[in-house]
Design a protein around this motif. Structure first.
Motif, short mmCIF file in Angstrom:
data_model
loop_
_atom_site.label_atom_id
_atom_site.label_comp_id
_atom_site.label_asym_id
_atom_site.label_seq_id
_atom_site.Cartn_x
_atom_site.Cartn_y
_atom_site.Cartn_z
N ARG A 1 21.37 27.76 16.77
CA ARG A 1 21.54 27.29 18.14
C ARG A 1 22.83 26.50 18.29
O ARG A 1 23.59 26.68 19.25
CB ARG A 1 20.34 26.42 18.54
N THR B 1 12.84 25.95 11.09
CA THR B 1 13.39 25.04 12.10
C THR B 1 14.88 24.80 11.85
O THR B 1 15.68 24.84 12.79
CB THR B 1 12.64 23.70 12.06
N LEU C 1 8.16 25.95 7.30
CA LEU C 1 8.31 25.29 8.60
C LEU C 1 9.70 24.67 8.72
O LEU C 1 10.41 24.87 9.71
CB LEU C 1 7.23 24.20 8.69
N ALA C 2 10.10 23.93 7.66
CA ALA C 2 11.37 23.21 7.72
C ALA C 2 12.53 24.18 7.74
O ALA C 2 13.50 23.99 8.49
CB ALA C 2 11.48 22.25 6.54
N LEU D 1 5.23 23.91 4.09
CA LEU D 1 6.14 22.91 4.67
C LEU D 1 7.58 23.39 4.61
O LEU D 1 8.36 23.20 5.56
CB LEU D 1 5.99 21.57 3.93
N HIS E 1 16.91 27.80 12.84
CA HIS E 1 17.00 27.87 14.30
C HIS E 1 18.03 26.87 14.83
O HIS E 1 18.85 27.21 15.69
CB HIS E 1 15.62 27.57 14.91
N LEU E 2 18.00 25.63 14.30
CA LEU E 2 18.91 24.60 14.81
C LEU E 2 20.35 24.94 14.49
O LEU E 2 21.24 24.76 15.34
CB LEU E 2 18.53 23.23 14.23
#
Lengths: 326, 100
Positions: free
Chosen positions: B87, B80, B76-77, B73, B83-84
């Motif tokens: 970005r 992400t 995954l977190a 988990l 990436h955010l």
């Protein structure tokens, strides 16, 4: 060996306390609101660790989920709305206190009065704390003695939902009033249309069922282990916030009246059960022994749903706007 | 000392070394993208090593599974999240650092 472990635990606790004080200082004294919020979230996480060290896992869970997670999200949402209105005003705001900083700072005399009042208040609190007996068992013994009559086996849940049910009822009332106030003040802002991107969207798709499962588990576990309505509700709210952030427009998908029903459900069920108990000859919120466990679970289910939706509605930051596309 | 304990100690120390390297990278790297790289890569492996070290000491399969789940988990977190952040930084026009 024991001595070394004790020394390590002591050093860890000291580090924890110093980190908390430093984080609190950075939260309050930083000129940059965004940084303050980040420090506030870090403060909440370290605070949760402190609660674990104090062997209060229920409070640790609540602190991590509500204190660090959702309050942080609420602050960030509030900041983004502040920024939308005051972007121009803040654009030239210097990080250091210089001449523009002065206009927002109160007069020196006023500040002195505030400092004196805070010092007095702190002194009073410290004096009260020092006057407490060093070994205070509190009500631990009474709770342990009466645990078998509460209908649950987790003493924290027994206190929150049975022995001191009033407190929890009033807390539910406070949450409800908070949403009423937020809805009265302003409509929810129109979400800026920014596509969430495939990574966030798929992350949320994987995570939200797991969050639902975790909320259900926390709710169920609350009767015999750390957990309960507030922790479960905040996990539910976290799922809702993630869905909102990933662009799911819940205002459009969720008609208004079910939303209002769920918002009031926790408080309503709580009061209704209390009143029914009075009708059948008990006192308000006094549960008969045979049904205490079931009634507590019923109240907790309703409270979980309400807390989840309430916190998500607060994150939206205003009353849902009527969908014009119908 | 049992073999399993020695393996745990080695894994935990290796994990701690990765966390240290990640923190150093966060403090010393020149821009947001390289810092993200240091944080996520090092913390993912570091947490994996710590979780593996603790899983060896777990008393039940369920506890072991929970450690593995926690690691997955967090992977995954943090992927992400990285990436955010990257970005968001790109959209604000922060140019990636290049060696001069």
């Amino acid at each position: 060996m024991d001595g070394a472990v004790n020394a390590a635990a002591w050093a860890f606790d000291a580090l924890l306390v110093l980190t908390l004080l430093w984080l609190a200082w950075r939260v309050l004294m930083g000129p940059d609101l965004f940084k303050s919020i980040v420090f506030f979230i870090a403060f909440g996480l370290v605070m949760a660790l402190a609660w674990v060290r104090l062997r209060a896992p229920d409070v640790a869970l609540a602190e991590a989920a509500i204190g660090a997670g959702l309050t942080g999200a609420l602050f960030l949402a509030a900041l983004s709305r502040l920024a939308a209105g005051e972007r121009i005003a803040n654009a030239k705001r210097p990080v250091e206190n210089s001449d523009t900083g002065k206009s927002t700072r109160p007069h020196r005399g006023v500040r002195m009065v505030f400092i004196a009042m805070s010092a007095l208040f702190f002194g009073g609190l410290a004096a009260a704390l020092l006057s407490l007996p060093a070994e205070a068992p509190g009500l631990t013994i009474q709770v342990a003695e009466n645990l078998s009559t509460s209908g649950v086996s987790n003493p924290v849940t027994a206190v929150l939902l049975n022995f001191r049910g009033y407190d929890t009822l009033l807390e539910m009332g406070v949450l409800f009033l908070a949403v009423v106030a937020a809805w009265s003040l302003t409509p929810a802002p129109k979400e800026p249309v920014s596509p969430p991107g495939i990574v966030l969207a798929s992350f949320v798709r994987v995570l939200s069922p797991m969050l639902l499962l975790a909320a259900g588990y926390l709710l169920w576990a609350g009767t015999h282990a750390p957990g309960g309505a507030f922790q479960a509700g905040s996990v539910l709210a976290a799922a809702a916030v993630l869905l909102l952030l990933s662009g799911k427009d819940m205002k459009a998908n969720w008609p208004e009246w079910p939303l209002r029903v769920v918002l009031g459900l926790g408080l309503g069920v709580f009061i209704a059960i209390g009143l029914v108990m009075m009708l059948i000859g008990h006192r308000f919120l006094e549960y008969p022994l045979d049904y205490a466990g079931d009634l507590i679970l019923l109240i907790e289910v309703a409270a979980t749903l309400s807390i989840g939706v309430t916190l998500a509605a607060l994150f939206l930051g205003g009353r849902p706007q009527r969908d014009e596309r119908k | 000392m049992m073999l399993s304990q020695m393996i745990t100690i080695v894994l935990l120390l290796a994990g701690a070394a990765f966390f240290l390297a990640g923190t150093l990278g966060l403090l010393r790297f020149p821009d947001v993208y390289t810092r993200l790289h240091a944080l996520t890569k090092a913390d993912n492996v570091g947490l994996g090593l710590v979780a593996a070290g603790l899983a060896i000491q777990a008393e039940t399969w369920a506890a072991m599974g929970k450690m593995a789940l926690i690691w997955l988990l967090v992977l995954l977190a943090s992927a992400t999240g990285a990436h955010l952040v990257a970005r968001g930084a790109l959209r604000r026009g922060i140019p990636p650092w290049t060696a001069r």
